[in-house]
Scaffold this motif. Structure first.
Motif, mmCIF file in Angstrom:
data_model
loop_
_atom_site.group_PDB
_atom_site.id
_atom_site.type_symbol
_atom_site.label_atom_id
_atom_site.label_comp_id
_atom_site.label_asym_id
_atom_site.label_seq_id
_atom_site.Cartn_x
_atom_site.Cartn_y
_atom_site.Cartn_z
ATOM 1 N N PHE A 168 0.604 -1.379 -0.021
ATOM 2 C CA PHE A 168 0.206 -0.193 0.359
ATOM 3 C C PHE A 168 1.247 1.858 0.070
ATOM 4 O O PHE A 168 0.340 2.193 -0.929
ATOM 5 C CB PHE A 168 -0.488 0.031 1.651
ATOM 6 C CG PHE A 168 -1.879 1.380 1.504
ATOM 7 C CD1 PHE A 168 -2.986 1.665 0.846
ATOM 8 C CD2 PHE A 168 -1.741 2.268 1.905
ATOM 9 C CE1 PHE A 168 -3.596 2.451 1.064
ATOM 10 C CE2 PHE A 168 -2.173 3.776 2.655
ATOM 11 C CZ PHE A 168 -3.258 3.623 2.083
ATOM 12 N N LYS A 169 1.981 1.577 0.767
ATOM 13 C CA LYS A 169 2.500 2.494 0.817
ATOM 14 C C LYS A 169 3.451 2.765 -0.349
ATOM 15 O O LYS A 169 3.610 3.694 -1.485
ATOM 16 C CB LYS A 169 3.976 2.430 2.181
ATOM 17 C CG LYS A 169 5.232 3.188 1.903
ATOM 18 C CD LYS A 169 6.576 2.906 3.597
ATOM 19 C CE LYS A 169 6.722 3.974 3.512
ATOM 20 N NZ LYS A 169 6.034 4.816 3.769
ATOM 21 N N LEU A 170 3.605 1.610 -1.160
ATOM 22 C CA LEU A 170 4.926 1.846 -2.851
ATOM 23 C C LEU A 170 3.660 1.442 -3.521
ATOM 24 O O LEU A 170 4.118 3.122 -4.854
ATOM 25 C CB LEU A 170 5.188 0.354 -2.810
ATOM 26 C CG LEU A 170 6.744 -0.358 -1.875
ATOM 27 C CD1 LEU A 170 6.671 -1.435 -2.340
ATOM 28 C CD2 LEU A 170 7.507 0.778 -1.945
ATOM 29 N N ALA A 171 2.540 1.391 -3.101
ATOM 30 C CA ALA A 171 1.561 2.048 -4.305
ATOM 31 C C ALA A 171 0.830 3.837 -4.512
ATOM 32 O O ALA A 171 1.015 3.782 -5.797
ATOM 33 C CB ALA A 171 -0.175 1.094 -3.850
ATOM 34 N N ARG A 172 1.044 4.193 -2.961
ATOM 35 C CA ARG A 172 0.875 5.423 -2.986
ATOM 36 C C ARG A 172 2.138 6.126 -3.965
ATOM 37 O O ARG A 172 1.892 6.880 -4.322
ATOM 38 C CB ARG A 172 0.627 5.816 -1.502
ATOM 39 C CG ARG A 172 -0.822 4.990 -1.222
ATOM 40 C CD ARG A 172 -0.723 5.514 0.782
ATOM 41 N NE ARG A 172 0.507 6.657 0.873
ATOM 42 C CZ ARG A 172 1.611 6.677 1.567
ATOM 43 N NH1 ARG A 172 1.408 5.189 2.394
ATOM 44 N NH2 ARG A 172 2.077 7.253 2.706
ATOM 45 N N LEU A 173 3.278 5.781 -3.801
ATOM 46 C CA LEU A 173 4.312 6.256 -4.325
ATOM 47 C C LEU A 173 4.025 6.110 -5.746
ATOM 48 O O LEU A 173 3.982 6.404 -7.260
ATOM 49 C CB LEU A 173 5.619 5.458 -4.359
ATOM 50 C CG LEU A 173 7.553 6.348 -4.434
ATOM 51 C CD1 LEU A 173 7.240 7.911 -4.586
ATOM 52 C CD2 LEU A 173 8.126 5.633 -4.444
ATOM 53 N N LEU A 174 3.815 4.600 -6.036
ATOM 54 C CA LEU A 174 3.535 4.367 -7.631
ATOM 55 C C LEU A 174 2.202 5.313 -8.272
ATOM 56 O O LEU A 174 2.332 5.614 -9.774
ATOM 57 C CB LEU A 174 2.939 3.031 -8.053
ATOM 58 C CG LEU A 174 2.715 2.069 -9.591
ATOM 59 C CD1 LEU A 174 3.803 2.302 -10.211
ATOM 60 C CD2 LEU A 174 2.465 0.984 -8.810
ATOM 61 N N ALA A 175 1.097 5.259 -7.680
ATOM 62 C CA ALA A 175 0.501 6.219 -8.431
ATOM 63 C C ALA A 175 1.272 7.965 -8.419
ATOM 64 O O ALA A 175 0.537 8.556 -9.547
ATOM 65 C CB ALA A 175 -0.918 6.572 -7.488
ATOM 66 N N LEU A 439 -8.401 -1.351 3.146
ATOM 67 C CA LEU A 439 -8.335 -2.518 1.591
ATOM 68 C C LEU A 439 -6.629 -1.549 1.359
ATOM 69 O O LEU A 439 -6.885 -1.851 -0.157
ATOM 70 C CB LEU A 439 -9.558 -1.068 1.623
ATOM 71 C CG LEU A 439 -10.865 -1.264 1.515
ATOM 72 C CD1 LEU A 439 -11.865 -0.511 1.319
ATOM 73 C CD2 LEU A 439 -11.468 -3.063 1.375
ATOM 74 N N SER A 440 -5.893 -2.262 2.434
ATOM 75 C CA SER A 440 -4.758 -2.524 1.211
ATOM 76 C C SER A 440 -4.137 -2.884 0.390
ATOM 77 O O SER A 440 -4.078 -2.419 -0.761
ATOM 78 C CB SER A 440 -4.162 -2.559 2.670
ATOM 79 O OG SER A 440 -3.523 -1.818 3.932
ATOM 80 N N VAL A 441 -4.684 -4.073 0.632
ATOM 81 C CA VAL A 441 -4.767 -5.622 -0.846
ATOM 82 C C VAL A 441 -5.213 -5.179 -1.999
ATOM 83 O O VAL A 441 -5.224 -4.616 -3.260
ATOM 84 C CB VAL A 441 -4.843 -6.654 -0.012
ATOM 85 C CG1 VAL A 441 -4.820 -7.465 -1.653
ATOM 86 C CG2 VAL A 441 -4.458 -7.125 0.574
ATOM 87 N N GLU A 442 -6.416 -4.234 -1.558
ATOM 88 C CA GLU A 442 -8.006 -3.844 -2.912
ATOM 89 C C GLU A 442 -6.872 -2.766 -3.408
ATOM 90 O O GLU A 442 -7.160 -2.395 -4.426
ATOM 91 C CB GLU A 442 -8.920 -3.150 -2.999
ATOM 92 C CG GLU A 442 -9.378 -5.285 -2.160
ATOM 93 C CD GLU A 442 -9.570 -5.331 -0.045
ATOM 94 O OE1 GLU A 442 -10.103 -6.336 -0.253
ATOM 95 O OE2 GLU A 442 -8.368 -4.940 0.376
ATOM 96 N N MET A 443 -6.641 -1.362 -2.735
ATOM 97 C CA MET A 443 -6.842 -0.484 -3.504
ATOM 98 C C MET A 443 -4.871 -0.736 -4.227
ATOM 99 O O MET A 443 -4.528 -0.151 -5.060
ATOM 100 C CB MET A 443 -6.071 0.597 -1.905
ATOM 101 C CG MET A 443 -7.520 1.173 -1.566
ATOM 102 S SD MET A 443 -7.171 2.940 -0.560
ATOM 103 C CE MET A 443 -8.894 2.507 -0.151
ATOM 104 N N VAL A 444 -4.150 -1.064 -3.981
ATOM 105 C CA VAL A 444 -2.352 -2.143 -4.158
ATOM 106 C C VAL A 444 -3.095 -2.413 -6.076
ATOM 107 O O VAL A 444 -2.782 -2.428 -6.845
ATOM 108 C CB VAL A 444 -1.938 -2.938 -3.769
ATOM 109 C CG1 VAL A 444 -0.860 -3.488 -4.536
ATOM 110 C CG2 VAL A 444 -1.390 -2.211 -2.157
ATOM 111 N N GLU A 445 -3.813 -3.332 -5.909
ATOM 112 C CA GLU A 445 -4.907 -4.411 -6.987
ATOM 113 C C GLU A 445 -5.479 -2.668 -8.050
ATOM 114 O O GLU A 445 -5.110 -3.250 -9.391
ATOM 115 C CB GLU A 445 -5.173 -4.857 -6.514
ATOM 116 C CG GLU A 445 -5.096 -6.169 -6.021
ATOM 117 C CD GLU A 445 -6.007 -6.647 -5.570
ATOM 118 O OE1 GLU A 445 -7.630 -6.600 -5.620
ATOM 119 O OE2 GLU A 445 -5.315 -8.681 -5.322
#
Length: 454
Positions: A168-175, A439-445
């Motif tokens: 989730f932390k990485l996905a925020r950066l990715l976005a 919803l960490s996993v769902e938000m990563v997806e």
């Protein structure tokens, strides 16, 4: 016109490809490209003799034709390199074909050549930036999916907050980097624009019926957009590049700052990629200092500082300025080189990042349940009211910390908590960090599903 030169640090605070883009040789090659293209276009339009256009373009086709030592002397004498270069073109063409060299630089002014060359350098820089962005996005996507369900503590004001996942932390950066990718695509049509207007931008020195066709054809030949009007002292295009690079490197620095904090000995959840001796101390053998992160944050600070100079350069007087333009000569090459280096360090950091999920799990337990106090509070809130539940759990968390007793044990022993009917098994479930990831996993997806080809 980069002023920083260091054999030791050039490939740390720049990269070989971007250093080449902003070298004197590439700059002068772009000046020649402008002059040769202008001659060809004007020959086609019968503004200048076609045989002159051919000979001027032939000289301009090879940067080796330029006497760089002479050009250096002329630049120091005149104050800028364009006139000295034009004099060489005229002289060398006239030696072979007397009189034909006089048609060089016809209807152009120094800033037309300089600005267009800068735009061409920015086009090459954008290609480097785009490639690094793709590498970062692909790398973050891979890491985010791998750690989509890896629990860790979120931090608020440097304190543990609630559980989340590292993915989730990485996905925020990715976005965020995906948004930067969009910004890069959006700004290029505004920035990659020809400058060709003559003395005050009005194209007055060319035949009225051929001036705009000449401008259009020159832009097409150079692969640039046609300006709607001259922009000699309207510098928003260049300032926008600086602002974008400050945003982009700022995101890199945010990531690097988090990595530095998570590398602290007492936290130890991440490590920079390992290379023998990297980050070693000269006197403390146990040290493994964050090096790439330090470079990234330092370079971002420098980019932001130079960005302010580009905004200062926007305050240009009248139609041709007395000084602000030269600010760009100093700041823009440095910003471009530092940005590309920052992206390279960031891409390497992402590619080799060491993730210590065992430490993440261990750190979730150090508050003895405090990290999931919100989960307990919200479960109690349905039965006794949110504020009452907040105050109860707050007091129990203070007692847990002061007496070194797990929150679960205090909850089970508390009469108010027991009075609402929560059994021990339910309280144990609430006190398990892995059960409160939202919803960490769902938000990563959701973020990773939009990756496509990056």
């Amino acid at each position: 016109m980069s002023t920083r030169r260091s054999d030791m640090f050039d490939d740390i605070f720049a990269t070989p490809d971007v250093s080449s883009v902003w070298s004197d040789r590439t700059r002068i090659a772009n000046y020649l490209r402008f002059e040769g293209s202008l001659a060809r276009v004007q020959g086609d339009l019968n503004i200048i003799p076609n045989d002159a256009a051919i000979e001027i373009d032939a000289f301009c086709a090879d940067v080796e034709n330029v006497d760089f030592e002479q050009l250096k002397r002329d630049t120091e004498k005149i104050g800028y390199p364009v006139l000295g270069l034009v004099q060489q073109i005229v002289r060398q063409v006239n030696i072979k074909h007397p009189g034909l060299g006089e048609w060089a630089h016809y209807g152009a002014t120094t800033q037309d050549v300089t600005d267009t060359a800068t735009v061409l350098q920015l086009a090459s820089t954008f290609e480097i930036v785009a490639a690094s962005l793709r590498d970062i996005i692909v790398g973050l996507g891979t890491l985010a999916k791998r750690h989509a369900a890896t629990p860790m503590a979120a931090r608020s004001n440097l304190q543990q907050a609630v559980p989340m996942t590292f993915g989730f932390k990485l996905a925020r950066l990715l976005a965020t980097f995906q948004r930067h990718q969009q910004r890069l695509e959006q700004l290029q049509p505004r920035v990659l624009v020809l400058e060709f207007g003559g003395a005050a931008g009005t194209l007055a020195s060319l035949p009225a019926d051929k001036a705009l066709p000449c401008q259009d054809a020159l832009a097409k030949r150079l692969g640039l957009a046609v300006p709607e009007i001259a922009w000699h002292t309207e510098r928003d295009r260049i300032a926008e590049v600086g602002g974008f690079f400050a945003l982009l490197t700022g995101t890199c620095a945010k990531f690097a700052t988090d990595v530095k904090l998570l590398m602290q000995t007492e936290v130890a959840e991440l490590s920079e990629p390992f290379h023998d001796q990297r980050g070693s101390s000269s006197t403390m053998p146990q040290k493994r200092n964050p090096i790439s992160c330090a470079y990234i944050t330092a370079m971002n600070a420098s980019v932001r500082s130079h960005c302010g100079a580009l905004y200062e350069a926007m305050v240009a007087d009248h139609e041709r300025s007395t000084g602000p333009w030269e600010i760009e000569w100093i700041a823009l090459p440095e910003i471009s080189k530092l940005t590309c280096a920052t992206l390279k360090h960031t891409a390497d950091l992402v590619a080799g990042l060491e993730v210590h999920d065992g430490a993440m799990e261990r750190n979730l337990s150090i508050t003895k349940g405090g990290v999931v106090s919100e989960a307990v509070m919200m479960a109690l809130a349905d039965r006794m009211g949110r504020q009452v539940a907040h105050d109860l759990v707050y007091n129990l968390c203070r007692k847990s910390a002061n007496e070194d007793v797990p929150l679960l044990e205090l909850l089970c022993a508390d009469d108010k908590a027991a009075s609402v009917g929560l059994e021990r098994d339910e309280l144990r479930r609430l006190c398990e960090p892995a059960n409160y990831l939202g919803l960490s996993v769902e938000m990563v997806e959701r973020v990773c599903d939009g990756l496509g080809d990056a």
